[in-house]
Design a protein around this motif. Sequence first.
Motif, PDB file in Angstrom:
ATOM      1  N   ARG B 299     -19.024  79.961  20.217  1.00 45.91           N
ATOM      2  CA  ARG B 299     -19.641  79.534  21.861  1.00 45.91           C
ATOM      3  C   ARG B 299     -19.074  77.856  22.667  1.00 45.91           C
ATOM      4  N   SER B 300     -19.732  76.978  21.589  1.00 44.27           N
ATOM      5  CA  SER B 300     -18.924  76.030  22.244  1.00 44.27           C
ATOM      6  C   SER B 300     -17.967  75.262  22.485  1.00 44.27           C
ATOM      7  N   ASP B 301     -16.549  75.976  22.108  1.00 45.03           N
ATOM      8  CA  ASP B 301     -15.496  76.106  21.939  1.00 45.03           C
ATOM      9  C   ASP B 301     -15.001  75.811  23.725  1.00 45.03           C
ATOM     10  N   PRO B 302     -13.982  75.073  23.747  1.00 45.19           N
ATOM     11  CA  PRO B 302     -13.496  75.135  25.290  1.00 45.19           C
ATOM     12  C   PRO B 302     -12.641  76.615  25.730  1.00 45.19           C
ATOM     13  N   ARG B 303     -12.713  77.011  26.800  1.00 44.44           N
ATOM     14  CA  ARG B 303     -11.788  78.364  26.886  1.00 44.44           C
ATOM     15  C   ARG B 303      -9.998  78.100  26.529  1.00 44.44           C
TER      16      ARG B 303
END
Lengths: 324, 324
Positions: B299-303
């Motif tokens: 969830r917290s990874d950059p897209r």
Amino acid sequence: MNPFAGGSEPCLAGCTEADLLGRIRRWLGAACPPPPHGIGDDAAIIPANRRSLVLTTDPVIHGRHFDASVTPAQAAAKLLRRNLSDLAAMGARPEAALVSLAAPPQLRLDWLEGFYRALGRECRRWAVDLVGGDLSGTDGFLGAFLTLTGRPAGRRLLTRSGAREGDWIYVTGDLGGSLGGHHLSFKPRLEEGAWLAARRSVHAMLDVSDGLGKDLPALLPAACRAVVDASALPVALAAHRQAARDRRSPLDHAVNDGEDYELLFAVAPGAAARRLESAWAKAFTTRLSRIGRIEAAGRSDPRIVIAGETDGLESALHGYDHFG
Amino acid sequence: MNPFAGGSEPCLAGCTEADLLGRIRRWLGAACPPPPHGIGDDAAIIPANRRSLVLTTDPVIHGRHFDASVTPAQAAAKLLRRNLSDLAAMGARPEAALVSLAAPPQLRLDWLEGFYRALGRECRRWAVDLVGGDLSGTDGFLGAFLTLTGRPAGRRLLTRSGAREGDWIYVTGDLGGSLGGHHLSFKPRLEEGAWLAARRSVHAMLDVSDGLGKDLPALLPAACRAVVDASALPVALAAHRQAARDRRSPLDHAVNDGEDYELLFAVAPGAAARRLESAWAKAFTTRLSRIGRIEAAGRSDPRIVIAGETDGLESALHGYDHFG
């Protein structure tokens, strides 16, 4: 409501486009189907339908179609209803709308919220899916451009052409003085338009949006003129009120003011017209007026003649001209 | 060409609306079918068609999408092609357009003639019927708002959703530096879009109009990110030219400039992707680049992750923001 922030009100300048789009989808609510049938893809997909497609477009522009005295909800209702009136005049029912907003950074967010929430409500009320649009920045201009699709309400669409010499001319509702309030509160004549398109005796129809004097010629076949009976014109109370304030007559207002959004149509004379009148009275409470007749005319004759007591109305039948 | 009269040039102020409408219909020529299928009635009628309807809208606005250095013909071509690019990204072919013009009294008539004549030519070139529109006066703003309808080119329309973890990401053409000229001369990828929509291995597609960095997230399924190989990005020559003039890198331009109007799509990996690449090479001369892959992400990874030599490109993957 003044659409533009004067001081500390939250306005467009503080929004990213993604944030704004999220808000707009929330404000529109159930009026916007999930993608790909609504906002959210490169284009919107409308399921196949065996009927013809009917297309129209009309904007509302700040300083022209609304101003700071108008609520955002009124501006939104006017935007959709102007387009609905065009579909009504074809005998069509609405299907889907796209709306492009062009707005400056100082546009207040509460104005925009009021606008889109009302647009969503209006779309649901009139069974329109709001399926797409665009957002563009400007240096001060505020306008919303709506395109509306529709389908025939019945088997037949009714165009402006088809009227014949000898046809009676009818108009719905009252004419004139629209800027007194009607232009913000009118109801598009969708039911009436669908009903009229189903009757073979109705030969041609259009909506009166620029004023009877300007719109009526579009109903006339070649080598014909309209002879309008001044005493039969449904002069709106608002036209009398306007006339009491300016030096123009009520009749002048009824003939030349714009934004009536009423239906103007040609009907075969005789028994057919009488049958239509009596069936209308059973179907609708909307006023119906037989205002004149289509007659043969020479080339140099005026296209419209107002007969009877014209109360000082000059031959200037101009309607509303956008660039004049 | 400066759209506004400085001195004696004929401009809108000298026109009535009826006169102007007559000129516009003449300028549009064969692009506008006779009413009720084209301009001239309350709404336009498009004959019934058994396929789904595809709808999109995009404007061109003076000071945003074009300026005095642009010819009216270029502005008109850009207006239509921006919308065609959206249909291309669905695998649709165009059918009919409506165009609303908002313009001030000082708009030069020769600018307007150049604009509508070119719009007519463009419509014929891309097989679009120009079926309606609107003319509104403004206090200075100049913009044209086009709505385009289309139908599926084949059996299938391709939306933005449908990509899967493991899919390869492809893009057509080159990216970046569009304002150097591409934004006025690009060809919408209609043939390519129709071809791609017919291949089941293509799972999702959109057009890159706000910049790869801003548009790519729309292609990603939930809980996934795009890992883009910097060395595989098709950096346009124009991006290098721009970079030589400003302090940004060519890669920055390729990722963050808008107005590429290229197709971005996700393809099943393995043999399907190899077959698509070899079939593409036989069908088109348009450049095709496999730029990365869709991978699972927290969830917290950059897209979006740009892997490889990123040449000083910061994590600021912003694209073009209309209101920021």
